[in-house]
Design an enzyme around this catalytic site. Structure first.
Site, PDB file in Angstrom:
ATOM      1  N   TYR A 122      -8.100 -94.166  20.510  1.00 12.04           N
ATOM      2  CA  TYR A 122      -6.821 -93.882  21.162  1.00 12.04           C
ATOM      3  C   TYR A 122      -7.070 -93.613  22.639  1.00 12.04           C
ATOM      4  CZ  TYR A 122      -8.065 -88.915  21.250  1.00 12.04           C
ATOM      5  OH  TYR A 122      -8.685 -87.728  21.510  1.00 12.04           O
ATOM      6  N   CYS A 123      -5.971 -93.759  23.433  1.00 13.79           N
ATOM      7  CA  CYS A 123      -6.024 -93.265  24.812  1.00 13.79           C
ATOM      8  C   CYS A 123      -4.698 -92.616  25.121  1.00 13.79           C
ATOM      9  CB  CYS A 123      -6.431 -94.342  25.817  1.00 13.79           C
ATOM     10  SG  CYS A 123      -5.411 -95.815  25.868  1.00 13.79           S
ATOM     11  N   ASN A 124      -4.060 -92.984  26.229  1.00 13.39           N
ATOM     12  CA  ASN A 124      -2.882 -92.222  26.637  1.00 13.39           C
ATOM     13  C   ASN A 124      -1.577 -92.866  26.210  1.00 13.39           C
ATOM     14  OD1 ASN A 124      -2.471 -89.738  27.595  1.00 13.39           O
ATOM     15  ND2 ASN A 124      -2.547 -90.262  29.769  1.00 13.39           N
ATOM     16  N   CYS A 128      -1.010 -97.548  27.684  1.00 12.84           N
ATOM     17  CA  CYS A 128      -2.416 -97.521  28.087  1.00 12.84           C
ATOM     18  C   CYS A 128      -3.219 -98.580  27.332  1.00 12.84           C
ATOM     19  CB  CYS A 128      -2.972 -96.133  27.806  1.00 12.84           C
ATOM     20  SG  CYS A 128      -4.730 -95.997  28.113  1.00 12.84           S
ATOM     21  N   PHE A 153      -2.825 -89.957  22.500  1.00  9.67           N
ATOM     22  CA  PHE A 153      -2.749 -88.512  22.686  1.00  9.67           C
ATOM     23  C   PHE A 153      -1.314 -87.998  22.860  1.00  9.67           C
ATOM     24  CE2 PHE A 153      -2.819 -84.723  25.378  1.00  9.67           C
ATOM     25  CZ  PHE A 153      -3.552 -83.878  24.567  1.00  9.67           C
TER      26      PHE A 153
END
Lengths: 169, 145
Positions: A122-124, A128, A153
């Site tokens: 995962y990222c933002n 993203c 997140f």
């Protein structure tokens, strides 16, 4: 100057335009619509130039499935964001592996994590692309089960789920 | 005065139509990426993001072409206005919930300005208003739809 004549007819024509657009849109994207209806839509970044062709595309995983997988399997969460953001708050149990440091950190990562360990990256959030790009690199590095948690997140935090913060050194 | 209004009408109609045609065309090229943009607003269930992303560009294209060609201008302008109101609502709701609409992958401060997007939508509303209300002044009743 404000002319509302024939309003009913105008509204009817609005509906006709919308219906035409829906028919055109669905028929122009038939393959995508079928994928979505079967519950396996492509990740939202799969059309990036970085995406490889064929089966080497990581699968998306939504929040509910992710939580089930965390409870029931040895799924390893990977945070693709920069280390400052990881330190400011990350998913419980997640390992930091920033996309821009992948080249230097991959050898150590491969020694620690076996290739058959299921991974979720995962990222933002949806805007993203880093989690998808990292997933492509990990697939290329030989990891077999790589998923992308696109909500990332922000979705996890906004769902009120626990977040881990690193203490300042 | 009347000819000024005439320029205002045709200018609004052509600009609005061009913008919607352009926006629809761009989004129709990459429906999956557009679905990701919609998903960032967290307003719809997962699958609906894709279905809306598949249909909305074509609705915009049809409305744009109608405005540019001067046919069915009033319904097309009304539709553009309604869509713009929906966009404004989505933007405001994202803003009130404090959502991260932008990436923030490399610099946490990078944010797309919601104020900018709202200003642009306000401009679209004004264009739709003139296109809708001035339509019947410059066309014969027979073709006044």
């Amino acid at each position: 100057m404000h002319d509302y004549s024939n309003l009913r007819r105008v509204l009817l024509e609005v509906l006709v335009i919308v219906a035409l657009g829906v028919v055109m849109g669905l028929s122009a994207n038939l393959k995508l619509v079928f994928q979505v209806l079967q519950g396996s839509p492509p990740t939202t970044h799969s059309s990036d130039a970085t995406a490889p062709a064929g089966d080497n595309t990581p699968r998306p995983i939504d929040l509910a499935s992710l939580r089930r997988s965390i409870e029931n399997s040895s799924l390893l969460l990977i945070d693709a964001r920069i280390s400052e953001l990881y330190a400011a708050g990350h998913l419980p149990g997640a390992v930091s592996l920033p996309l821009d440091e992948i080249e230097s950190r991959l050898p150590a990562f491969r020694q620690r994590i076996p290739g058959d360990r299921p991974l979720a990256i995962y990222c933002n959030g949806y805007g993203c692309p880093d989690s998808f790009d990292l997933a492509v690199k990990l697939l290329a590095a030989g990891y077999q089960d790589v998923q992308v948690y696109e909500g990332g997140f922000p979705e996890w935090r906004d769902a009120g789920l626990p977040v881990v913060t690193e203490k300042a050194p | 005065m009347n000819s000024l209004l005439k320029y205002l009408y045709h200018g609004s109609r052509l600009l609005l139509g061009g913008l919607f045609l352009f926006a629809g065309f761009i989004k129709a090229q990459d429906v999956v990426a557009f679905a990701g943009n919609i998903a960032a607003y967290q307003l719809l269930p997962y699958q609906f993001n894709y279905l809306l992303a598949a249909c909305l560009p074509y609705i915009e294209i049809i409305a744009g072409v109608l405005l540019l060609t001067g046919r069915r201008v009033r319904p097309a302008a009304l539709l553009c206005g309604l869509l713009t109101l929906v966009f404004i609502g989505a933007l405001l709701s994202a803003w009130m919930r404090g959502l991260d609409i932008s990436c923030g992958c490399f610099s946490p401060e990078a944010k797309t300005s919601i104020g900018e997007a709202l200003l642009r939508d306000l401009g679209l509303l004004i264009l739709a208003h003139f296109s809708f209300h001035l339509r019947n002044r410059f066309t014969t009743p027979r073709a006044s739809r």
